[in-house]
Design a protein around this motif. Structure first.
Motif, short mmCIF file in Angstrom:
data_model
loop_
_atom_site.label_atom_id
_atom_site.label_comp_id
_atom_site.label_asym_id
_atom_site.label_seq_id
_atom_site.Cartn_x
_atom_site.Cartn_y
_atom_site.Cartn_z
N PHE A 57 0.74 -1.13 -0.01
CA PHE A 57 -0.28 0.01 0.05
C PHE A 57 0.82 1.29 -0.15
N LYS A 58 1.05 1.91 -1.22
CA LYS A 58 2.01 2.76 -1.34
C LYS A 58 1.90 4.20 -0.50
N GLY A 59 0.53 4.35 -0.09
CA GLY A 59 0.39 5.66 0.73
C GLY A 59 0.41 5.35 2.16
N MET A 60 0.55 4.05 2.58
CA MET A 60 0.72 3.89 3.86
C MET A 60 2.10 3.76 4.60
N THR A 61 2.44 3.91 5.69
CA THR A 61 3.76 3.96 5.96
C THR A 61 4.27 2.54 6.15
N VAL A 62 5.68 2.27 6.05
CA VAL A 62 6.44 0.97 6.26
C VAL A 62 5.72 0.43 7.48
N LEU A 63 5.61 0.98 8.63
CA LEU A 63 5.03 -0.04 9.77
C LEU A 63 3.38 -0.22 9.74
N ASP A 64 2.68 0.48 9.08
CA ASP A 64 1.36 -0.02 8.62
C ASP A 64 1.52 -1.18 7.78
N ASN A 65 2.29 -1.28 6.70
CA ASN A 65 2.25 -2.37 5.60
C ASN A 65 2.67 -3.29 6.12
N ILE A 66 3.72 -3.46 7.04
CA ILE A 66 4.22 -4.54 7.82
C ILE A 66 3.12 -5.05 8.80
N MET A 67 2.26 -4.41 9.33
CA MET A 67 1.28 -4.57 10.25
C MET A 67 0.26 -5.42 9.30
N GLU A 114 8.05 -5.02 15.40
CA GLU A 114 8.97 -4.37 15.45
C GLU A 114 10.30 -5.23 15.61
N GLU A 115 10.12 -6.53 15.94
CA GLU A 115 11.19 -7.58 15.69
C GLU A 115 11.59 -7.58 14.42
N VAL A 116 10.77 -7.60 13.49
CA VAL A 116 10.95 -7.68 12.08
C VAL A 116 11.65 -6.60 11.48
N ILE A 117 10.97 -5.47 11.99
CA ILE A 117 11.86 -4.20 11.61
C ILE A 117 13.33 -4.07 11.90
N ASP A 118 13.60 -4.35 13.04
CA ASP A 118 14.96 -4.68 13.64
C ASP A 118 15.71 -5.50 12.83
N PHE A 119 15.15 -6.68 12.59
CA PHE A 119 15.72 -7.71 11.76
C PHE A 119 16.31 -7.27 10.43
N LEU A 120 15.42 -6.58 9.89
CA LEU A 120 15.82 -6.05 8.55
C LEU A 120 16.27 -4.66 8.51
N LYS A 145 11.13 -3.27 -1.69
CA LYS A 145 11.18 -4.86 -1.59
C LYS A 145 11.50 -5.44 -0.39
N ARG A 146 12.41 -4.66 0.42
CA ARG A 146 12.86 -5.22 1.62
C ARG A 146 11.58 -5.02 2.52
N VAL A 147 10.69 -3.97 2.40
CA VAL A 147 9.58 -3.85 3.20
C VAL A 147 8.56 -5.10 2.85
N GLU A 148 8.60 -5.05 1.43
CA GLU A 148 7.57 -6.43 1.15
C GLU A 148 8.00 -7.59 1.79
N LEU A 149 9.51 -7.90 1.80
CA LEU A 149 9.82 -9.16 2.67
C LEU A 149 9.47 -9.04 4.22
N ALA A 150 9.65 -7.81 4.48
CA ALA A 150 9.37 -7.62 6.10
C ALA A 150 7.52 -7.95 6.28
N ARG A 151 6.77 -7.46 5.54
CA ARG A 151 5.46 -7.84 5.63
C ARG A 151 5.11 -9.35 5.74
N ALA A 152 5.76 -10.01 4.73
CA ALA A 152 5.84 -11.59 4.63
C ALA A 152 6.27 -12.13 5.91
N LEU A 153 7.29 -11.63 6.43
CA LEU A 153 7.90 -12.22 7.73
C LEU A 153 7.05 -11.99 8.83
#
Ligand SMILES: Nc1ncnc2c1ncn2[C@@H]1O[C@H](COP(=O)(O)OP(=O)(O)OP(=O)(O)O)[C@@H](O)[C@H]1O
Length: 320
Positions: free
Chosen positions: A156-166, A199-205, A224-232
């Motif tokens: 979701f391009k308009g959403m923050t990294v955090l919200d996308n991973i959520m 938060e753990e995933v954010i730290d990890f990546l 691409k890294r955020v997409e990996l984060a969302r999957a993780l």
């Protein structure tokens, strides 16, 4: 945009050759054949391709002896008159990195879509963790621990990294919408747990600095890294990666290689990936399955696949 990376007449576009990426900083354009197979990183490990991982892993025990967790038997899939997959069988062992390679249109993405329940093959059996799978919806696959990223970034391009991973935690929610709306006891505890995991995933990546940034403002490699984060964030036991390095420059590829291997080693996550950069594939994979025109033409360790005459022929565009 993928470039034909083989030189000479009749050579086909191959998902495994170097490509000139959007930034122009990819691992190269046309590659002259050298040795039995010539795409970047196969014959020459000393150059610009990101792979040094295999050398680092040389001392590690081969992990292909793990238990088979996904067994695909005689899978055939057609779209009208188009045969995307014909009688394909292979397995995936727990904790391994398994690559699927092949030319454009070979059926790689179709195979990933079969694995995560988007496509239902007309023929064949799929056994996941000892149970034969019938018609399965992608959300059911996600609940079984299968997560994936896409060839074209699906965030979701308009959403923050955090919200996308959520959003990657969606399949883990247990309490209802009503309880969440009221921020009520169990719902609050559950959301705290989800946030902690994110938060753990954010730290990890290593993406703390961009956690509040809208995804659309990030460079491609970070998206691409955020997409990996969302999957993780879904805590998958099996991760399906569809061209995780596509469009990345060398440095971004090195980072992504490192993260994929770290996920595999630290969490024991089984990885199934499609990748165009052959150097990367041969560097980080335990086993490689090769498709061509919807059929399997090779399967084995990187060394076995590199020496397979059918694969070499297909690479050189002389098999058809
Ligand atoms: N939804 C669909 N409807 C019709 N045909 C499809 C569909 N999905 C895939 N195909 C066809 O199936 C074949 C295999 O496509 P697929 O995308 O799986 O190949 P691929 O190896 O992933 O290719 P690429 O490297 O270009 O992504 C192609 O001929 C493609 O046109």
């Amino acid at each position: 945009m993928t470039q034909v990376a083989w030189q000479g007449a009749g050579q086909r576009e191959w998902a495994g050759t170097a490509r000139t990426d959007a930034s122009g900083a990819g691992s190269g354009g046309a590659i002259a054949p050298a040795g039995p197979m010539s795409p970047a990183g196969l014959a020459d490990d000393s150059g610009a391709h990101p792979g040094t991982q295999r050398a680092q892993r040389a001392g590690e025990q081969a992990r292909t002896g793990g238990e088979v967790i996904l067994d695909l038997q005689h899978i055939s899939l057609s779209f009208g008159g188009v045969k995307a997959l014909t009688d394909i069988s292979f397995d995936v062992c727990e904790h391994e990195v398994r690559a699927i390679i092949g030319p454009n249109g070979a059926g790689k993405s179709s195979m990933l879509n079969v694995i995560n329940g988007v496509y239902h093959p007309q023929q064949g059996r799929i056994v996941f963790r000892g149970e034969e799978r019938k018609q399965m919806h992608p959300t059911a696959a996600a609940r079984q621990g299968i997560a994936r990223t896409f060839q074209n970034i699906a965030l979701f391009k308009g959403m923050t990294v955090l919200d996308n991973i959520m959003t990657g935690r969606n399949t883990q929610f247990r309490t209802g919408l009503f309880a969440h709306a009221l921020w009520w006891g169990p719902a609050r505890n559950e959301e705290m747990r989800h946030r902690q995991k994110v938060e753990e995933v954010i730290d990890f990546l290593e993406i703390q600095s961009i956690r509040k940034t809208p995804v659309g403002r990030l460079p491609y490699g970070l998206q691409k890294r955020v997409e990996l984060a969302r999957a993780l964030a879904a805590e998958p036991s099996m991760l399906l990666l569809d061209e995780p390095m596509a469009g990345m420059n060398v440095e971004e590829k090195q980072d992504m290689c490192r993260f994929i291997l770290d996920v595999n080693r630290q969490f024991g996550t089984t990885i199934v990936l499609i990748e165009h950069d052959m150097g990367v594939v041969m560097d980080i994979s335990d086993r490689v399955v090769v498709l061509d025109y919807g059929k399997k033409i090779g399967d084995g360790t990187p060394e076995e696949v590199k020496g397979n005459p059918d694969v070499i022929k297909a690479y050189l565009g002389t098999s058809h």
